[in-house]
Design an enzyme around this catalytic site. Structure first.
Site, short mmCIF file in Angstrom:
data_model
loop_
_atom_site.label_atom_id
_atom_site.label_comp_id
_atom_site.label_asym_id
_atom_site.label_seq_id
_atom_site.Cartn_x
_atom_site.Cartn_y
_atom_site.Cartn_z
N HIS A 143 95.45 86.96 -28.41
CA HIS A 143 94.37 86.10 -27.64
C HIS A 143 94.68 85.09 -26.72
O HIS A 143 95.55 84.07 -27.12
CB HIS A 143 93.38 85.72 -29.01
CG HIS A 143 91.87 85.35 -28.18
ND1 HIS A 143 91.94 84.21 -27.60
CD2 HIS A 143 90.84 85.94 -28.28
CE1 HIS A 143 90.57 84.00 -27.20
NE2 HIS A 143 89.69 85.21 -27.65
N GLU A 149 90.28 90.76 -21.15
CA GLU A 149 89.52 89.57 -21.57
C GLU A 149 90.17 88.42 -20.46
O GLU A 149 90.88 87.56 -20.81
CB GLU A 149 89.74 89.04 -22.93
CG GLU A 149 88.66 87.86 -23.07
CD GLU A 149 88.46 87.62 -24.58
OE1 GLU A 149 87.35 87.80 -25.06
OE2 GLU A 149 89.65 87.19 -25.20
P1 PGA Z 1 83.03 84.17 -25.66
O1 PGA Z 1 84.58 84.37 -26.16
O2 PGA Z 1 82.36 85.40 -25.74
O3 PGA Z 1 82.73 83.02 -26.33
O4 PGA Z 1 83.52 84.15 -24.03
C1 PGA Z 1 85.14 85.55 -26.10
C2 PGA Z 1 86.72 85.60 -26.75
O5 PGA Z 1 87.46 84.42 -26.41
O6 PGA Z 1 87.23 86.36 -27.48
#
Ligand code: PGA
Length: 254
Positions: free
Chosen positions: A97, A166
């Site tokens: 992450h 992401e």
């Molecule tokens: P968010 O976070 O949906 O609050 O943008 C997603 C994540 O960082 O996994």
């Protein structure tokens, strides 16, 4: 294949009481769904109790961790091992992450070691990749994150791999500032192309690719439908069980 909706609770909520409330509320809806696997990833300290709630007749809810250490045992103060997670009932772990990469200096090499240990021990890995900004190098950056993260991991372990695209710039924003389904669609194709030499033809087609970054009840359908992803990683909105349950239902009925 079931859609995979992962709830990343990050460093919330502040008490086990609240954690149980959100979990039980989410579970009520999640258990009725047949085409969605709901994965709740709370902070480590709540895994034990929530893992216990899962084992009581839960059908479609799983718990996962937000990190794991790469060593399986030994003297590593403060770290959590794969066996600890498995013994608490965790089936998934989020790795790579961007918040850990940025705030705790996790490198590709560390992420790679963690992925290897988790896959070897039959945990499903939710491997996050994504660029900081969409500059001229961003596709190369993502390719590199995937290649380094999966380095020297044998193909036969990759059927427990899930990749989340992401983009860092899309995390923690309003729903309108998330990525677009069109771009996520292209990214899915790109990620599968990178996976081809690493995972082979069949797996590179079958490894679930998810989208994460400001997912909410308004934009989730676009990602699942036009974006053609096999699931979502939901941060803040997963702590709001009312909205999260709506997202789960949309994933079930598209
Ligand atoms: P968010 O976070 O949906 O609050 O943008 C997603 C994540 O960082 O996994």
């Amino acid at each position: 294949m079931k859609k995979i909706i992962v709830a990343n609770w990050k460093m919330s909520p502040a008490s086990i009481k609240e954690a149980k409330k959100i979990f039980n509320d989410t579970k009520k809806t999640a258990n009725k769904l047949r085409k969605v696997e709901t994965v709740i990833c709370p902070p480590f300290v709540y895994l034990s109790e929530l893992g216990h709630l899962v084992s009581k007749g839960t059908l479609s809810v799983r718990v996962g961790a937000q990190d794991v250490f790469w060593q399986e045992n030994g003297s590593y103060t403060g770290e959590i091992s794969v066996n600890m997670l498995k013994n608490l009932g965790a089936k998934y772990v989020i790795l790579g992450h961007s918040e850990r990469r940025q705030n705790l200096n996790e490198t590709d090499e560390m992420v790679n070691k963690k992925i290897k240990t988790a896959l070897k021990n039959d945990l499903k890995v939710v491997f996050c990749v994504g660029e900081k900004e969409r500059d001229e190098n961003y596709l190369r950056f993502i390719k590199n994150e995937i290649i380094e993260g999966l380095k020297n991991i044998s193909r036969n372990l990759l059927d427990n791999l899930i990749i989340v695209y992401e983009p860092i710039w899309a995390i923690g924003k309003s729903g309108e500032e998330a990525d677009t389904p069109e771009n996520v669609f292209q990214m899915g194709i790109y990620i599968r192309r990178i996976l081809l030499p690493l995972a082979g033809e069949k797996l590179s087609r079958n490894i679930p690719v998810l989208y994460g970054g400001s997912v909410d009840v308004k934009n989730c359908l676009g990602f699942l439908k036009e974006g053609n992803v096999q699931g979502l990683l939901v941060g803040r909105k997963s702590l709001n069980s009312k909205e999260f349950k709506e997202i789960l239902k949309i994933a079930e009925y598209i």
